[in-house]
Design a protein around this motif. Structure first.
Motif, short mmCIF file in Angstrom:
data_model
loop_
_atom_site.label_atom_id
_atom_site.label_comp_id
_atom_site.label_asym_id
_atom_site.label_seq_id
_atom_site.Cartn_x
_atom_site.Cartn_y
_atom_site.Cartn_z
N GLN A 60 40.64 20.42 34.34
CA GLN A 60 39.28 19.99 34.65
C GLN A 60 38.96 20.21 36.12
O GLN A 60 37.87 20.66 36.48
N VAL A 61 39.93 19.89 36.99
CA VAL A 61 39.73 20.09 38.43
C VAL A 61 39.55 21.57 38.74
O VAL A 61 38.65 21.95 39.51
N LYS A 62 40.37 22.42 38.13
CA LYS A 62 40.23 23.87 38.36
C LYS A 62 38.87 24.37 37.89
O LYS A 62 38.21 25.15 38.57
N ASP A 63 38.43 23.90 36.72
CA ASP A 63 37.13 24.30 36.19
C ASP A 63 36.00 23.86 37.13
O ASP A 63 35.06 24.62 37.40
N LEU A 64 36.12 22.62 37.63
CA LEU A 64 35.10 22.13 38.55
C LEU A 64 35.08 22.92 39.85
O LEU A 64 34.01 23.23 40.39
N LYS A 65 36.27 23.26 40.35
CA LYS A 65 36.34 24.06 41.58
C LYS A 65 35.69 25.42 41.36
O LYS A 65 34.98 25.93 42.24
N LYS A 66 35.94 26.02 40.19
CA LYS A 66 35.34 27.32 39.89
C LYS A 66 33.81 27.20 39.82
O LYS A 66 33.09 28.04 40.36
N GLU A 67 33.33 26.16 39.18
CA GLU A 67 31.89 25.96 39.09
C GLU A 67 31.27 25.76 40.47
O GLU A 67 30.21 26.31 40.76
N VAL A 68 31.94 24.99 41.32
CA VAL A 68 31.43 24.77 42.68
C VAL A 68 31.40 26.08 43.45
O VAL A 68 30.42 26.39 44.15
N LYS A 69 32.44 26.89 43.32
CA LYS A 69 32.49 28.18 44.01
C LYS A 69 31.36 29.08 43.52
O LYS A 69 30.68 29.75 44.32
N ASP A 70 31.14 29.12 42.19
CA ASP A 70 30.04 29.92 41.63
C ASP A 70 28.69 29.45 42.16
O ASP A 70 27.84 30.27 42.53
N LEU A 71 28.51 28.14 42.22
CA LEU A 71 27.25 27.61 42.73
C LEU A 71 27.07 27.95 44.20
O LEU A 71 25.95 28.28 44.64
N GLN A 72 28.15 27.88 44.98
CA GLN A 72 28.07 28.25 46.39
C GLN A 72 27.68 29.71 46.55
O GLN A 72 26.83 30.05 47.38
N ASP A 73 28.28 30.57 45.75
CA ASP A 73 27.93 31.99 45.80
C ASP A 73 26.47 32.21 45.45
O ASP A 73 25.77 33.00 46.11
N ASP A 74 26.01 31.52 44.42
CA ASP A 74 24.60 31.64 44.02
C ASP A 74 23.67 31.19 45.15
O ASP A 74 22.64 31.82 45.42
N VAL A 75 24.03 30.10 45.81
CA VAL A 75 23.20 29.59 46.90
C VAL A 75 23.17 30.59 48.06
O VAL A 75 22.11 30.84 48.65
N VAL A 76 24.32 31.18 48.38
CA VAL A 76 24.36 32.16 49.47
C VAL A 76 23.49 33.36 49.13
O VAL A 76 22.72 33.86 49.98
#
Length: 124
Positions: A60-76
Motif C-alpha cells: 500500500q505504501v509503495k502504491d501510494l508513493k507511486k500515485e504521489v510521484k505520478d501526481l507530482q509529474d502531472d503538476v509539473v
C-alpha cells in the motif's frame, strides 16, 4: 403496581430467562445477547498473519508513493503548460497594445486632417 412488576421482573423473570438461556446454549436469548456472550472479541494473530499484514502495508505504501510521484509529474507538466500560456498571453497583450497604439495614431492623423480641412473650408 408498576414497582411490583419491576420487582417481579428483576427477581423472577430475568434470572429464570438467564438460566433457561444457559441450559439451551443461548437459543432462548436474542441474537444480540448471544453475540455479546459467545463471539470472541480479541483474536491472536500468528506470525504468518503479521507477515502478511506487513507485506500488505508495504504494498500500500509503495502504491501510494507511486500515485504521489505520478501526481507530482502531472503538476509539473501542467505548470509548464501554464507558463507557456502566460508567456503567449503576454506576447499577445504586447501585440494588441502596439496595434491599438498605431490605430490611435492613425485616428489622430485622420482627425487632424479633418480638422484642418474643416478650418480651411471655413476660411474660404
Amino acid at each position: 403496581c408498576y414497582t411490583l412488576l419491576r420487582l417481579l421482573a428483576a427477581l423472577l423473570i430475568i434470572p429464570l430467562w438467564i438460566a433457561l438461556g444457559i441450559l439451551s446454549a443461548g437459543w432462548l436469548w436474542p441474537p444480540q445477547v448471544r453475540e455479546g456472550i459467545f463471539i470472541q472479541r480479541i483474536s491472536k494473530k500468528g506470525p504468518i498473519d503479521l507477515i502478511n499484514e506487513v507485506e500488505q502495508r508495504m504494498k500500500q505504501v509503495k502504491d501510494l508513493k507511486k500515485e504521489v510521484k505520478d501526481l507530482q509529474d502531472d503538476v509539473v507538466i501542467e505548470m509548464a503548460v501554464d507558463r507557456k500560456e502566460v508567456v503567449q498571453m503576454k506576447s499577445q497583450l504586447v501585440d494588441m497594445k502596439s496595434e491599438i497604439t498605431s490605430e490611435m495614431k492613425h485616428i489622430k492623423r485622420i482627425m487632424t486632417m479633418l480638422f484642418e480641412l474643416q478650418s480651411s473650408m471655413e476660411i474660404d
